[in-house]
Design an enzyme around this catalytic site. Structure first.
Site, PDB file in Angstrom:
ATOM      1  N   SER A  65       0.965  -2.278   9.414  1.00  0.00           N
ATOM      2  CA  SER A  65       1.464  -2.855  10.673  1.00  0.00           C
ATOM      3  C   SER A  65       0.319  -3.383  11.526  1.00  0.00           C
ATOM      4  O   SER A  65       0.446  -4.424  12.179  1.00  0.00           O
ATOM      5  CB  SER A  65       2.273  -1.813  11.451  1.00  0.00           C
ATOM      6  OG  SER A  65       3.428  -1.430  10.725  1.00  0.00           O
ATOM      7  N   CYS A 101      -6.653   9.543  -0.264  1.00  0.00           N
ATOM      8  CA  CYS A 101      -6.118  10.898  -0.384  1.00  0.00           C
ATOM      9  C   CYS A 101      -7.085  11.869   0.305  1.00  0.00           C
ATOM     10  O   CYS A 101      -8.244  11.527   0.584  1.00  0.00           O
ATOM     11  CB  CYS A 101      -5.981  11.228  -1.871  1.00  0.00           C
ATOM     12  SG  CYS A 101      -5.387  12.887  -2.261  1.00  0.00           S
ATOM     13  N   MET A 148       1.534   4.852   2.383  1.00  0.00           N
ATOM     14  CA  MET A 148       1.692   4.975   3.834  1.00  0.00           C
ATOM     15  C   MET A 148       0.343   5.168   4.523  1.00  0.00           C
ATOM     16  O   MET A 148      -0.613   5.660   3.932  1.00  0.00           O
ATOM     17  CB  MET A 148       2.613   6.151   4.172  1.00  0.00           C
ATOM     18  CG  MET A 148       4.069   5.888   3.816  1.00  0.00           C
ATOM     19  SD  MET A 148       5.192   7.125   4.472  1.00  0.00           S
ATOM     20  CE  MET A 148       5.150   6.735   6.232  1.00  0.00           C
ATOM     21  N   SER A 178       0.842  -1.195   0.000  1.00  0.00           N
ATOM     22  CA  SER A 178       0.000   0.000   0.000  1.00  0.00           C
ATOM     23  C   SER A 178       0.873   1.240   0.000  1.00  0.00           C
ATOM     24  O   SER A 178       2.104   1.164   0.000  1.00  0.00           O
ATOM     25  CB  SER A 178      -0.892   0.019   1.244  1.00  0.00           C
ATOM     26  OG  SER A 178      -0.102   0.271   2.395  1.00  0.00           O
ATOM     27  N   GLY A 228      -2.517   1.060   7.333  1.00  0.00           N
ATOM     28  CA  GLY A 228      -2.749   0.060   8.368  1.00  0.00           C
ATOM     29  C   GLY A 228      -1.994  -1.238   8.163  1.00  0.00           C
ATOM     30  O   GLY A 228      -2.428  -2.295   8.634  1.00  0.00           O
ATOM     31  N   GLU A 249       7.744  -3.721   6.926  1.00  0.00           N
ATOM     32  CA  GLU A 249       8.696  -2.880   6.180  1.00  0.00           C
ATOM     33  C   GLU A 249       9.460  -3.714   5.145  1.00  0.00           C
ATOM     34  O   GLU A 249      10.664  -3.563   4.939  1.00  0.00           O
ATOM     35  CB  GLU A 249       9.674  -2.193   7.138  1.00  0.00           C
ATOM     36  CG  GLU A 249       9.028  -1.387   8.243  1.00  0.00           C
ATOM     37  CD  GLU A 249       8.212  -0.193   7.739  1.00  0.00           C
ATOM     38  OE1 GLU A 249       8.371   0.178   6.555  1.00  0.00           O
ATOM     39  OE2 GLU A 249       7.425   0.372   8.523  1.00  0.00           O
TER      40      GLU A 249
END
Length: 205
Positions: free
Chosen positions: A16, A145, A11, A9, A14, A88
């Site tokens: 994490s 956005c 930033m 995705s 969701g 990450e």
């Protein structure tokens, strides 16, 4: 049969949180998970995966020299591993993505990777490039956005809040340095040199 998954995705989608929920689902059923995160990203403290909503979990660290297959194989000999989760994952090398595919194919352990697809220049990270190429399952996690469209791009902001698309690929930062936007407003912000002005105009539409 185990598979390699890539959840990608922009930033603040969701990622994490989704990783931590998946890990919890395994653990709730008495299964053991191993969580990895990038050594380079220490925004929330080293050796930890943290979400913006306050969830966290201890994690093993990887850098470009980490032999993931050997680590995971050795760990699985000591105690059964039911799932490996990597946060990450855009920071993985090509070789490390291959190693994770070997974890799936040779050790029969599912691997779930979570990461950004593209950088602030709109270019693929190396880890994401090979995860997109080699994963069994690709899942897009969506965020929006400020205009309401799907955010697929990431703007990098300087210390004065101005967007720019030059410089090193990796500069660690959170909301104060990066903003997820749609493709149109990514291009508009770079052309105008201001995201704030575009946001203000949108509010008055």
């Amino acid at each position: 049969m185990a598979q390699l998954y890539f959840y990608y995705s922009a930033m603040n989608a969701g990622k994490s949180t989704a990783l931590l929920q998946s890990s919890y689902n395994y653990q709730e059923r008495g299964m053991r998970t191993v969580v990895y995160t990038a050594e380079i990203d220490d925004r929330f403290g080293a050796g930890k995966v943290s979400s913006r909503i306050g969830l966290s979990s201890p994690a093993k660290l990887f850098n470009q020299n980490t032999s993931l297959f050997e680590e995971i194989r050795a760990e699985s000999v000591r105690q059964t591993i039911h799932c490996v989760l990597v946060d990450e994952s855009q920071f993985l090398t090509r070789q490390q993505v291959y190693q994770l595919s070997e974890v799936v194919d040779k050790l029969d352990i599912p691997v779930l990777c979570y990461g950004l697809r593209t950088d602030f220049r709109g270019e693929l990270f190396v880890g994401s490039q090979y995860l997109l190429a080699w994963s069994d399952k690709l899942v897009e996690l969506k965020t929006i956005c400020f205009c309401g469209r799907k955010a697929s791009m990431v703007l990098r902001l300087d210390q004065d809040g101005r967007p720019y698309n030059e410089g090193e690929q990796v500069v660690i930062g959170g909301n104060e340095r990066y903003v997820s936007v749609c493709r149109k407003h990514y291009k508009d912000a770079l052309e105008e040199g201001s995201l704030t002005a575009i946001q203000e105009r949108h509010r008055h539409i």
